[in-house]
Design a protein around this motif. Structure first.
Motif, mmCIF file in Angstrom:
data_model
loop_
_atom_site.group_PDB
_atom_site.id
_atom_site.type_symbol
_atom_site.label_atom_id
_atom_site.label_comp_id
_atom_site.label_asym_id
_atom_site.label_seq_id
_atom_site.Cartn_x
_atom_site.Cartn_y
_atom_site.Cartn_z
ATOM 1 N N THR A 1 0.810 -1.217 0.000
ATOM 2 C CA THR A 1 0.000 0.000 0.000
ATOM 3 C C THR A 1 0.847 1.271 0.000
ATOM 4 O O THR A 1 2.077 1.211 0.105
ATOM 5 C CB THR A 1 -0.879 0.041 1.255
ATOM 6 N N ASN A 2 0.156 2.387 -0.093
ATOM 7 C CA ASN A 2 0.843 3.681 -0.011
ATOM 8 C C ASN A 2 1.734 3.755 1.221
ATOM 9 O O ASN A 2 2.848 4.267 1.160
ATOM 10 C CB ASN A 2 -0.194 4.805 0.078
ATOM 11 N N VAL B 1 5.143 2.242 0.773
ATOM 12 C CA VAL B 1 6.043 3.040 -0.067
ATOM 13 C C VAL B 1 6.528 4.270 0.705
ATOM 14 O O VAL B 1 7.724 4.574 0.731
ATOM 15 C CB VAL B 1 5.336 3.447 -1.381
ATOM 16 N N ILE C 1 -0.833 1.528 -5.368
ATOM 17 C CA ILE C 1 -0.078 2.695 -4.933
ATOM 18 C C ILE C 1 -0.552 3.926 -5.718
ATOM 19 O O ILE C 1 -0.653 3.877 -6.939
ATOM 20 C CB ILE C 1 1.437 2.501 -5.183
#
Ligand SMILES: C[S@@+](CC[C@H](N)C(=O)[O-])C[C@H]1O[C@@H](n2cnc3c(N)ncnc32)[C@H](O)[C@@H]1O
Lengths: 216, 383
Positions: free
Chosen positions: B82-83, B86, B114
């Motif tokens: 997921t975001n 990152v 993402i």
């Protein structure tokens, strides 16, 4: 504790069973450091076990977590307890702590979350915790750790195997019990106040402070 | 090919369906300096090994983000990459102290989950969608971070088909051999041969019957077994049974018992292999998920032809008219419902439409991912 998070609805009951209810005592002891009106940050607040305790003492608590479903449960519990005015919940990870102001918190606390962080995240979180704490502010941690004693480590490992396997099958992850937590807290420039292990040596309650001399 | 890689490759291809995580964080390849590119990938061990191998001889910073030990596409589509993962590696790996620029290259197949604009908002890093396959990375970098059409496409090449055949055959063997050795130990060797033969036949011959597969059609199957429209597996099974008959007639020892037992065993193997044939390929949506009935729809009023959809679509469904500033989907039939175009569209001009006309909005697609059984983790009422 990953296995429980895969179904946030059952998280609270599950954790009570797995920790034989002892977590309540631990959290009560840690939150005893919090006093009325203080600003508190709960890292990885989950369903809000620590957040609610602190809010009950009339502290202003910000709970952060990356799992929106867990946060929803925390929000519901805050509503039920009528503590919404003391609680702010945010979907954010430890990596975003950079957006918090320096020296803005009286207490930073975290229950069972550090064991879910990567090496990099752990170091980063401790560094940031120190930065955002006021001088003399408290860092409170309760978490699973790797026993120091090799014998205990083996026993611990044997007990945990079934759990680890099930966790892996369901959530495809393992929690990595934190190693050398007290040392790492000190490395980050915080001063240990008290450390308490359980008998198995696999669970830690740690209290540290941001010391005087670090002021610029 | 070095030995270490060869062993890793073999072992992890056999264990393809098991997540194998490796350490997250920064890996320096060659001697990167403050201007060197930053490439991000997932923490599936074999993927990291492949990326390192592809980048060998270059000077690059490689960031490994936590995808729970699962490959990019599966972890992203399943909401396990997921975001947050990152953001985490960008902020905590120390990369910000090492390079002066703020450009990170993400694997294109992560685009189902993402969100480039969120990463930029939270970290200041600008996301560029890199190629689908690690092998294209050197060319992509030398090409000034521009992708060719080929680099955007998922393929189901012979090598991948063989890998998939192995990935299925091995666990089936491991499970069936102990059972077999209890009931009929002398047949263990033949059984092993049969499993591998069937698995290879089904996957290697994929292009022969691929045209008859379609995500939309009702599948031919029993319960959750999937024979797809062509019933190809059943045809193959028929051939196997025929061979059994011919064989037993030829050796002059025809027995119904022989035909029945092997016919039954091969049927079981075929059934297991059909659990999710289409989902085992990157060019079809798994027939286990309800998403396969969805169609991507374009709101022409909102589209301004920016072309993000074209950049992230792994099936090259889109074509952007740069003069009229509008996208179109001339190749919509190829769509595998990955949702990357919908997630990335900055103008929310794309959405899913179900056969009943139900609309699934971009914010739902961004928020709720598929679980293992192909259901959105949380089913929300659409309006
Ligand atoms: C085991 S739960 C503990 C919840 C709560 N503190 C309690 O004791 O009941 C751990 C929580 O940490 C969160 N978490 C994991 N990684 C995190 C990260 N990088 N940043 C913030 N929260 C995280 C998870 O989403 C999960 O809700």
């Amino acid at each position: 504790m990953k296995i429980l998070e895969s179904s946030p609805g059952r998280y609270d009951m599950g954790i009570r069973i797995l920790t034989l209810g002892r977590l309540d005592g631990v959290y009560d002891r840690l939150t005893a450091y919090i006093i009325k009106g203080q600003k508190v940050l709960d890292i990885g607040c989950g369903s809000g076990a620590l957040t609610l305790r602190a809010a009950q003492k009339n502290a202003k608590v910000k709970g952060i977590d990356i799992n929106p479903l867990m946060l929803e449960i925390a929000q519901n519990r805050a509503n039920e307890a009528g503590l919404t005015q003391n609680i702010e919940l945010c979907e954010m990870g430890v990596a975003e702590l950079g957006s918090e102001e320096s020296e803005s918190y009286d207490v930073v606390m975290s229950g069972l979350c550090f064991s879910e962080l990567s090496e990099d995240e752990l170091g980063f979180t401790l560094k940031e915790a120190k930065r955002i704490l006021k001088i003399g502010g408290f860092l409170l941690i309760a978490d699973e750790v790797r026993p120091k004693n090799i014998f205990k480590r083996i026993v611990n490992w044997l007990i945990k195997i079934p759990l680890v396997i099930i966790t892996y099958l369901i959530a495809q992850t393992t929690t990595n019990s934190v190693r050398n937590l007290p040392e790492r807290v000190e490395e980050a420039g915080l001063q240990i106040e008290s450390v308490r292990f359980n008998k198995m040596g696999n669970f830690i309650e740690l209290v540290a402070r941001r010391p005087e001399e670090t002021t610029k | 090919m070095n030995l270490h890689y060869l062993i890793v490759y073999l072992v992890e291809t056999l264990l393809r369906f098991i997540p194998i995580p490796c350490k997250t964080g920064l890996i320096k390849i060659g001697n990167p300096d403050s201007n060197s590119p930053v490439i991000l990938t997932c923490n599936y061990h074999l993927t990291v090994e492949k990326v390192r191998r592809a980048l060998d001889g270059m000077d690059v910073n490689l960031l490994v983000a936590n995808s729970r030990g699962i490959n990019v596409w599966c972890s992203a589509a399943g909401g396990l990459f997921t975001n947050h993962d990152v953001v985490s590696v960008l902020k905590t790996s120390g990369i910000e102290e090492i390079v002066d620029h703020r450009n990170v290259i993400l694997p294109q197949l992560a685009a189902t989950s993402i969100e480039g604009n969120i990463i930029q908002k939270k970290t200041g890093w600008k996301v560029t969608w890199g190629p689908v396959y690690a092998d294209d990375l050197p060319h992509f970098i030398k090409n000034n971070f521009k992708k060719t059409v080929e680099m955007r496409k998922v393929k189901f090449s012979l090598v991948q088909r063989v890998e998939m055949a192995v990935a299925w055959a091995f666990p089936i063997t491991v499970i069936m051999i102990p059972i077999m050795s209890i009931f009929w130990s002398s047949a263990v060797f033949s059984l092993t041969l049969l499993i591998w033969f069937l698995s290879f036949s089904i996957f290697v011959s994929f292009p022969l019957y691929a045209d008859y597969l379609s995500s939309e059609d009702k599948r031919i199957g029993i319960a959750f077994f999937d024979f797809s429209r062509s019933g190809f597996h059943l045809i193959l099974w028929g051939i196997v049974v025929l061979c059994l008959v011919i064989y037993s007639v030829l050796i002059g020892d025809f027995s119904w018992r022989f035909i029945f037992s092997w016919g039954f065993i091969s049927l079981i193997v075929v059934l297991i292999l059909s659990l999710d044939l289409m989902g085992s390929t990157p060019v079809y949506k798994s027939s286990l998920t309800e998403d396969r009935f969805l169609k991507v729809a374009l709101d022409k009023n909102k589209c301004n032809g920016c072309g993000f959809c074209e950049q992230v679509c792994p099936r090259n469904c889109f074509e952007v008219d740069r003069n009229r500033h509008i996208a179109a989907m001339p190749e919509a039939v190829r769509c595998v419902q990955c949702g990357a175009c919908i997630v990335q569209c900055p103008f929310n001009a794309l959405y899913f439409r179900s056969p009943e006309g139900e609309i699934i909005l971009p914010q739902t697609i961004r928020k709720f991912k598929l679980n293992l059984m192909g259901k959105r983790l949380v089913k929300v009422k659409e309006n």
